[in-house]
Structures are given as structure tokens and as C-alpha cells.
Write a protein that holds these residues in place. Structure first.
Motif, PDB file in Angstrom:
ATOM      1  N   GLY A 167       0.755  -1.243  -0.181  1.00 35.42           N
ATOM      2  CA  GLY A 167       0.065   0.004   0.050  1.00 35.42           C
ATOM      3  C   GLY A 167       0.675   1.200   0.050  1.00 35.42           C
ATOM      4  N   LEU A 168       2.026   1.175   0.404  1.00 34.67           N
ATOM      5  CA  LEU A 168       2.966   2.322   0.655  1.00 34.67           C
ATOM      6  C   LEU A 168       3.728   2.497  -0.526  1.00 34.67           C
ATOM      7  CD1 LEU A 168       3.378   2.295   4.476  1.00 34.67           C
ATOM      8  CD2 LEU A 168       1.797   3.714   3.187  1.00 34.67           C
ATOM      9  N   GLU A 169       3.958   1.517  -1.419  1.00 39.33           N
ATOM     10  CA  GLU A 169       4.793   1.652  -2.593  1.00 39.33           C
ATOM     11  C   GLU A 169       4.530   2.723  -3.496  1.00 39.33           C
ATOM     12  OE1 GLU A 169       7.287  -0.666  -4.119  1.00 39.33           O
ATOM     13  OE2 GLU A 169       7.438  -0.862  -1.853  1.00 39.33           O
ATOM     14  N   PRO A 170       5.361   3.381  -3.826  1.00 38.28           N
ATOM     15  CA  PRO A 170       5.155   4.727  -4.844  1.00 38.28           C
ATOM     16  C   PRO A 170       4.822   4.147  -6.131  1.00 38.28           C
ATOM     17  CG  PRO A 170       7.696   4.212  -4.531  1.00 38.28           C
ATOM     18  CD  PRO A 170       6.978   3.365  -3.438  1.00 38.28           C
ATOM     19  N   PHE A 171       3.973   4.861  -6.919  1.00 34.76           N
ATOM     20  CA  PHE A 171       3.690   4.516  -8.041  1.00 34.76           C
ATOM     21  C   PHE A 171       3.047   5.820  -8.706  1.00 34.76           C
ATOM     22  CE2 PHE A 171       0.831   2.931 -11.582  1.00 34.76           C
ATOM     23  CZ  PHE A 171       1.419   1.959 -11.949  1.00 34.76           C
ATOM     24  N   GLY A 172       3.822   6.277  -9.958  1.00 37.38           N
ATOM     25  CA  GLY A 172       3.410   7.484 -10.427  1.00 37.38           C
ATOM     26  C   GLY A 172       3.612   8.472  -9.375  1.00 37.38           C
ATOM     27  N   ALA A 173       2.522   9.477  -9.315  1.00 39.30           N
ATOM     28  CA  ALA A 173       2.988  10.437  -8.532  1.00 39.30           C
ATOM     29  C   ALA A 173       2.437  10.383  -7.136  1.00 39.30           C
ATOM     30  CB  ALA A 173       2.031  11.913  -9.204  1.00 39.30           C
ATOM     31  N   ALA A 174       1.980   8.955  -6.665  1.00 41.08           N
ATOM     32  CA  ALA A 174       1.380   8.960  -5.271  1.00 41.08           C
ATOM     33  C   ALA A 174       1.689   7.454  -4.891  1.00 41.08           C
ATOM     34  CB  ALA A 174      -0.106   8.937  -5.370  1.00 41.08           C
ATOM     35  N   LYS A 203       4.545  -4.236 -11.367  1.00 37.90           N
ATOM     36  CA  LYS A 203       4.559  -2.610 -11.272  1.00 37.90           C
ATOM     37  C   LYS A 203       5.269  -1.913 -12.567  1.00 37.90           C
ATOM     38  CE  LYS A 203       6.165   0.636  -7.621  1.00 37.90           C
ATOM     39  NZ  LYS A 203       7.137   0.751  -6.410  1.00 37.90           N
ATOM     40  N   ALA A 204       6.402  -2.380 -12.771  1.00 34.50           N
ATOM     41  CA  ALA A 204       6.809  -2.001 -13.860  1.00 34.50           C
ATOM     42  C   ALA A 204       6.248  -2.014 -15.347  1.00 34.50           C
ATOM     43  CB  ALA A 204       8.413  -2.550 -14.071  1.00 34.50           C
ATOM     44  N   ARG A 205       5.636  -3.048 -15.642  1.00 34.83           N
ATOM     45  CA  ARG A 205       4.708  -3.147 -16.677  1.00 34.83           C
ATOM     46  C   ARG A 205       3.709  -2.043 -16.554  1.00 34.83           C
ATOM     47  NH1 ARG A 205       2.768  -8.021 -15.807  1.00 34.83           N
ATOM     48  NH2 ARG A 205       4.861  -8.760 -16.264  1.00 34.83           N
ATOM     49  N   LEU A 206       2.929  -1.989 -15.739  1.00 38.38           N
ATOM     50  CA  LEU A 206       1.842  -0.909 -15.547  1.00 38.38           C
ATOM     51  C   LEU A 206       2.397   0.381 -15.644  1.00 38.38           C
ATOM     52  CD1 LEU A 206      -1.113  -0.516 -15.708  1.00 38.38           C
ATOM     53  CD2 LEU A 206      -1.310  -0.833 -13.217  1.00 38.38           C
ATOM     54  N   ALA A 207       3.439   0.703 -14.976  1.00 34.66           N
ATOM     55  CA  ALA A 207       3.963   1.955 -14.768  1.00 34.66           C
ATOM     56  C   ALA A 207       4.558   2.366 -16.450  1.00 34.66           C
ATOM     57  CB  ALA A 207       5.504   2.059 -13.992  1.00 34.66           C
ATOM     58  N   GLN A 208       4.901   1.710 -17.328  1.00 34.19           N
ATOM     59  CA  GLN A 208       4.929   1.898 -18.838  1.00 34.19           C
ATOM     60  C   GLN A 208       3.859   2.444 -19.449  1.00 34.19           C
ATOM     61  OE1 GLN A 208       6.719  -1.628 -20.392  1.00 34.19           O
ATOM     62  NE2 GLN A 208       8.907  -0.762 -19.762  1.00 34.19           N
ATOM     63  N   GLN A 209       2.495   2.134 -19.064  1.00 38.67           N
ATOM     64  CA  GLN A 209       1.414   2.388 -19.299  1.00 38.67           C
ATOM     65  C   GLN A 209       0.841   3.632 -18.711  1.00 38.67           C
ATOM     66  OE1 GLN A 209      -1.016  -0.923 -19.443  1.00 38.67           O
ATOM     67  NE2 GLN A 209       0.702  -2.372 -19.739  1.00 38.67           N
ATOM     68  N   TRP A 210       1.555   3.963 -17.752  1.00 35.13           N
ATOM     69  CA  TRP A 210       0.666   4.846 -16.783  1.00 35.13           C
ATOM     70  C   TRP A 210       0.792   6.486 -17.240  1.00 35.13           C
ATOM     71  CZ3 TRP A 210      -2.952   3.609 -13.225  1.00 35.13           C
ATOM     72  CH2 TRP A 210      -3.203   4.712 -12.441  1.00 35.13           C
ATOM     73  N   PRO A 211      -0.049   7.208 -17.207  1.00 36.09           N
ATOM     74  CA  PRO A 211      -0.123   8.578 -17.857  1.00 36.09           C
ATOM     75  C   PRO A 211       1.054   9.409 -16.973  1.00 36.09           C
ATOM     76  CG  PRO A 211      -2.271   8.106 -17.674  1.00 36.09           C
ATOM     77  CD  PRO A 211      -1.428   6.853 -16.834  1.00 36.09           C
ATOM     78  N   ALA A 212       1.698  10.115 -17.574  1.00 36.44           N
ATOM     79  CA  ALA A 212       2.800  10.849 -16.858  1.00 36.44           C
ATOM     80  C   ALA A 212       2.154  11.869 -15.888  1.00 36.44           C
ATOM     81  CB  ALA A 212       3.665  11.659 -17.982  1.00 36.44           C
ATOM     82  N   GLY A 213       2.579  12.155 -14.684  1.00 41.64           N
ATOM     83  CA  GLY A 213       1.944  12.750 -13.677  1.00 41.64           C
ATOM     84  C   GLY A 213       0.617  12.585 -13.025  1.00 41.64           C
ATOM     85  N   ASN A 214       0.223  11.269 -13.628  1.00 46.52           N
ATOM     86  CA  ASN A 214      -1.115  10.817 -12.850  1.00 46.52           C
ATOM     87  C   ASN A 214      -0.924  10.555 -11.393  1.00 46.52           C
ATOM     88  OD1 ASN A 214      -3.531   9.666 -12.290  1.00 46.52           O
ATOM     89  ND2 ASN A 214      -3.328   8.795 -14.632  1.00 46.52           N
ATOM     90  N   ALA A 215      -2.056  11.226 -10.714  1.00 40.64           N
ATOM     91  CA  ALA A 215      -1.831  11.060  -9.130  1.00 40.64           C
ATOM     92  C   ALA A 215      -2.947  10.245  -8.609  1.00 40.64           C
ATOM     93  CB  ALA A 215      -1.930  12.384  -8.498  1.00 40.64           C
TER      94      ALA A 215
END
Length: 200
Positions: A27-34, A188-200
Motif C-alpha cells: 500500500g505504501l509503494e510509490p507508483f506514479g505521483a502517489a 509494477k514496472a509493466r503498468l508504470a510503462q502504460q501510466w499517464p505521466a503525472g497521474n496522481a
């Protein structure tokens, strides 16, 4: 009968051991901007009466994020059913809407769609067109005593407990990617590649 948002408590399940992430608190893992738990909170905040976070460690960090933090009523990291039971017991509303802490892309209209889709059932569970997502569900709080009995009998499978009750699938086949969950660093890495930049 029409359900209102004031009758629903949001419950974020963040009480696991994170074994497939090296024991880290997912739950406390960083992902994108949050952090992951903050993404989970996004689809609940303002749409439910209260947000509970089910956590079993780093409680002070979680307390800064949720209206209330609740630990499993029994120790030993017994799985999501224990977290759900703990949330049902802690809730003060007739309904509890459960989400996992590790699905950061859950749809913004999740609460509304589960509320609209439950009909006369006791449980509404999200279905992406191919499979159910049992930890994304709207559950009647009155089922807490039955779940307590099931846990006492050794039940730990969510779908088997759901099968004991009137359960309705709610169609989310228009957004199956929204239910991607991050069990491993590779996920986590796979979804991060698809994640919109700056998404919080």
C-alpha cells in the motif's frame, strides 16, 4: 430501494504481507505521483461516508491517509477475508465497498456502478468480462456474523464465501485494464510503462 452514498463505507485492503514484493508493504509503494493506497482512495473519496484502511503495520503512515485505520481482528496475516470481516465489523453503515490497495487504475465511477448493479443481492462483485475480481465488491454489513462463522470454520477463499449468499456480478467489461493489480515488481514496472505521466 435506492442506496445512497451515506450508506456505504469504503474499505481499502492493505493488510497483506507483500510476499511477492519481497515483504514490502504494498500500500505504501510509490507508483506514479502517489503511493498505491492513495490511488485506491481516489475512487472512494467523496463517494462514500467514510474510508477505512485495513492495515497491519506502518499504522501511523496509514492514519495520515484514511478516516480510520483498522487492523485484522485476528493476527497471523490470514488473508483478505479476515480484512473484509474486520471492515464489516468496524463499519457504521449498512454497506461496505471493498477495494484492494494494489489496483491503481480502478475506474472513477466504481462506487456508482456497484451501487447501481447490486439490485436485491447482498453482494455485488466486479466482473471484467472474463473473470470476477472478488476483492472489488459491495457487501451488506449484516453478513459480518456469517463471515465470522466461516472464518472460524477455516474458510479463507473469498469466492466460496460469496457463494453462500445472494451475489450479483456487475459488468465492467468496458474497462478490464482498470483491474490490473500489482503483485510483483514486474507487474509494477509493466503498468508504470502504460501510466499517464503525472497521474496522481
Amino acid at each position: 430501494m435506492t442506496m445512497t452514498h451515506d450508506e456505504v463505507t469504503g474499505l481499502i485492503l492493505a493488510g497483506g504481507q507483500g510476499r511477492r514484493m519481497g515483504g514490502r508493504d504494498k500500500g505504501l509503494e510509490p507508483f506514479g505521483a502517489a503511493r498505491l493506497v492513495e490511488h485506491a482512495r481516489r475512487c472512494l473519496e467523496g463517494r462514500v461516508a467514510e474510508v477505512l484502511i485495513n492495515a497491519n503495520r506502518h499504522l501511523e503512515e496509514y492514519r495520515a491517509l484514511g478516516d480510520r485505520v483498522i487492523c485484522d481482528r485476528e493476527g497471523g496475516y490470514q488473508g483478505p477475508l479476515m480484512g473484509i470481516w474486520s471492515g464489516l465489523e468496524a463499519s457504521t453503515t449498512p454497506w461496505v465497498l471493498v477495494v484492494p490497495c494494489d489496483s491503481p487504475a480502478l475506474p472513477d465511477d466504481l462506487v456508482e456502478r456497484l451501487m447501481a448493479g447490486i439490485g436485491g443481492a447482498d453482494i455485488a462483485v466486479a466482473h471484467d468480462g472474463e473473470r470476477e475480481h472478488p476483492v472489488v465488491a459491495l457487501i451488506r454489513r449484516e453478513l459480518a456474523p456469517d463471515l465470522a462463522v466461516a472464518l472460524q470454520e477455516g474458510e479463507r477463499k473469498i469466492d466460496r464465501w460469496y457463494a453462500r449468499h445472494a451475489c450479483r456480478r456487475v459488468d465492467f467489461s468496458d474497462c478490464p485494464a482498470a483491474f490490473a493489480n500489482l503483485n510483483t515488481d514486474d507487474d509494477k514496472a509493466r503498468l508504470a510503462q502504460q501510466w499517464p505521466a503525472g497521474n496522481a
